[in-house]
Design a protein around this motif. Structure first.
Motif, PDB file in Angstrom:
ATOM      1  N   LEU A  59       0.848  -1.193   0.000  1.00 17.69           N
ATOM      2  CA  LEU A  59       0.000   0.000   0.000  1.00 17.69           C
ATOM      3  C   LEU A  59       0.884   1.245   0.000  1.00 17.69           C
ATOM      4  O   LEU A  59       1.362   1.690   1.040  1.00 17.69           O
ATOM      5  CB  LEU A  59      -0.934  -0.020   1.206  1.00 17.69           C
ATOM      6  N   ASN A  60       1.073   1.801  -1.179  1.00 22.00           N
ATOM      7  CA  ASN A  60       1.942   2.968  -1.354  1.00 22.00           C
ATOM      8  C   ASN A  60       1.245   4.271  -0.983  1.00 22.00           C
ATOM      9  O   ASN A  60       1.890   5.305  -0.836  1.00 22.00           O
ATOM     10  CB  ASN A  60       2.394   3.060  -2.806  1.00 22.00           C
TER      11      ASN A  60
ATOM     12  N   LEU B 197       1.419  -4.930   3.347  1.00 21.60           N
ATOM     13  CA  LEU B 197       2.441  -3.993   3.802  1.00 21.60           C
ATOM     14  C   LEU B 197       1.953  -2.587   3.470  1.00 21.60           C
ATOM     15  O   LEU B 197       1.239  -2.383   2.488  1.00 21.60           O
ATOM     16  CB  LEU B 197       3.779  -4.246   3.100  1.00 21.60           C
ATOM     17  N   ALA B 198       2.354  -1.607   4.258  1.00 21.73           N
ATOM     18  CA  ALA B 198       1.872  -0.254   4.012  1.00 21.73           C
ATOM     19  C   ALA B 198       2.963   0.773   4.282  1.00 21.73           C
ATOM     20  O   ALA B 198       3.855   0.551   5.105  1.00 21.73           O
ATOM     21  CB  ALA B 198       0.651   0.053   4.876  1.00 21.73           C
TER      22      ALA B 198
ATOM     23  N   GLN C 217       8.103   4.697  -0.200  1.00 19.57           N
ATOM     24  CA  GLN C 217       7.693   3.774  -1.251  1.00 19.57           C
ATOM     25  C   GLN C 217       8.826   2.847  -1.673  1.00 19.57           C
ATOM     26  O   GLN C 217       8.601   1.667  -1.960  1.00 19.57           O
ATOM     27  CB  GLN C 217       7.183   4.567  -2.456  1.00 19.57           C
ATOM     28  N   GLU C 218      10.038   3.366  -1.712  1.00 22.02           N
ATOM     29  CA  GLU C 218      11.170   2.528  -2.097  1.00 22.02           C
ATOM     30  C   GLU C 218      11.359   1.385  -1.104  1.00 22.02           C
ATOM     31  O   GLU C 218      11.512   0.221  -1.501  1.00 22.02           O
ATOM     32  CB  GLU C 218      12.447   3.362  -2.188  1.00 22.02           C
ATOM     33  N   GLN C 219      11.331   1.705   0.184  1.00 26.91           N
ATOM     34  CA  GLN C 219      11.479   0.666   1.200  1.00 26.91           C
ATOM     35  C   GLN C 219      10.311  -0.311   1.166  1.00 26.91           C
ATOM     36  O   GLN C 219      10.482  -1.509   1.397  1.00 26.91           O
ATOM     37  CB  GLN C 219      11.598   1.296   2.584  1.00 26.91           C
ATOM     38  N   LEU C 220       9.122   0.207   0.865  1.00 25.33           N
ATOM     39  CA  LEU C 220       7.933  -0.639   0.773  1.00 25.33           C
ATOM     40  C   LEU C 220       8.115  -1.720  -0.288  1.00 25.33           C
ATOM     41  O   LEU C 220       7.860  -2.906  -0.037  1.00 25.33           O
ATOM     42  CB  LEU C 220       6.717   0.231   0.442  1.00 25.33           C
TER      43      LEU C 220
ATOM     44  N   LEU D  99      10.942  -2.713  -1.707  1.00 23.90           N
ATOM     45  CA  LEU D  99      12.069  -3.583  -1.369  1.00 23.90           C
ATOM     46  C   LEU D  99      11.637  -4.666  -0.384  1.00 23.90           C
ATOM     47  O   LEU D  99      12.015  -5.833  -0.518  1.00 23.90           O
ATOM     48  CB  LEU D  99      13.222  -2.762  -0.782  1.00 23.90           C
ATOM     49  N   ARG D 100      10.842  -4.274   0.612  1.00 22.50           N
ATOM     50  CA  ARG D 100      10.391  -5.249   1.617  1.00 22.50           C
ATOM     51  C   ARG D 100       9.420  -6.252   1.006  1.00 22.50           C
ATOM     52  O   ARG D 100       9.492  -7.450   1.297  1.00 22.50           O
ATOM     53  CB  ARG D 100       9.736  -4.510   2.789  1.00 22.50           C
ATOM     54  N   ALA D 101       8.514  -5.771   0.152  1.00 23.26           N
ATOM     55  CA  ALA D 101       7.579  -6.682  -0.507  1.00 23.26           C
ATOM     56  C   ALA D 101       8.334  -7.704  -1.348  1.00 23.26           C
ATOM     57  O   ALA D 101       8.023  -8.907  -1.332  1.00 23.26           O
ATOM     58  CB  ALA D 101       6.603  -5.891  -1.376  1.00 23.26           C
ATOM     59  N   THR D 102       9.344  -7.242  -2.060  1.00 26.44           N
ATOM     60  CA  THR D 102      10.148  -8.146  -2.896  1.00 26.44           C
ATOM     61  C   THR D 102      10.943  -9.121  -2.031  1.00 26.44           C
ATOM     62  O   THR D 102      11.069 -10.306  -2.371  1.00 26.44           O
ATOM     63  CB  THR D 102      11.086  -7.328  -3.797  1.00 26.44           C
TER      64      THR D 102
END
Length: 254
Positions: free
Chosen positions: A100-101, A119-120, A181-184, A186-189
């Motif tokens: 969730l960006n 994830l948010a 958003q970048e960390q979001l 990266l964590r999702a991946t």
């Protein structure tokens, strides 16, 4: 570029809601594309995990495009989202992560609820204001009380108020918060890559078991045999052998 974008990077698929100028609100054309890409993901043996996110930094998805109800009422009536997108996400029986960006409202919140992992980004809003629009939030009203406190779910649904992502984390509506958003992504991946290390048939069986036993009494659920038979699969033998040989398994998905 389309209003829905789909790409694969190795075993991980990414689906982007791409109408940031309208806060990624979904109309009938977008819902059809969404379903087409879900079907592609479902039938692609090389795609192991799907990550859904939105383009832009304002919204993951602001819900159904209500302007369509005025401009094209027949399309709006004939293609309700609740029996299409949300069920289709669940019934892929492969993992789906929502990243969730930005704001996840109405149908956007329900897309997240249908996903396996949520994830948010910090400081966004989440919720279902359908009661304020004379709508029913049928999927959300069904699934939300099963995922979080029924009383908190009722308060969200009855009032239509949005909650912060921080409060959503506190009640278990989302699993992790990321700073940007970048960390979001990266964590999702990173989570998707961890899933890809596991046997695909095992993950499929586990997902099916989670969803299909959600409302089944415990002792009845324990008697069910859901999903592929992993116990007689080649991957079970490979997993055992790889463990004994202290190496990474090579999964075949059979």
């Amino acid at each position: 570029m389309g209003f829905i974008e789909y790409e694969k990077k190795g075993e991980i698929a990414y689906l982007y809601l791409n109408k940031p100028e309208k806060r990624n609100a979904i109309d009938s054309v977008m819902s059809d594309l969404f379903l087409e890409y879900l079907e592609e993901y479902k039938n692609d043996p090389q795609a192991r995990v799907l990550i859904i996110t939105g383009k832009g930094d304002k919204a993951f998805c602001s819900g159904r495009d209500l302007k369509e109800s005025k401009d094209n009422p027949e399309a709006f009536k004939k293609k309700p989202l609740r029996g299409r997108l949300f069920n289709a996400i669940i019934e892929t029986y492969k993992p789906v992560i929502s990243a969730l960006n930005g704001a996840a409202v109405g149908a956007g919140c329900e897309i997240a609820l249908a996903s396996d992992i949520r994830l948010a980004r910090k400081e966004i809003k989440i919720g279902m204001p359908e009661a304020k629009r004379g709508m029913g939030a049928t999927f959300g009203a069904t699934i939300l009380p099963k995922l979080i406190s029924p009383s908190f779910a009722a308060k969200m649904l009855y009032t239509g108020k949005l909650v912060s992502s921080e409060e959503a984390l506190h009640v278990g509506l989302v699993d992790e918060l990321l700073d940007n958003q970048e960390q979001l992504m990266l964590r999702a991946t990173e989570i998707a890559e961890e899933i890809c290390e596991c046997a695909p048939l095992s993950v499929q069986r586990i997902k099916e078991t989670i969803w299909k036993t959600m409302d089944v009494p415990l002792f009845q659920a324990l008697q069910l045999d859901i999903g592929p038979n992993v116990y007689e699969s080649e991957d079970r033998l490979e997993g055992t052998q790889a463990f004994l040989e202290k190496r990474k398994p090579v999964w075949k998905g059979k």
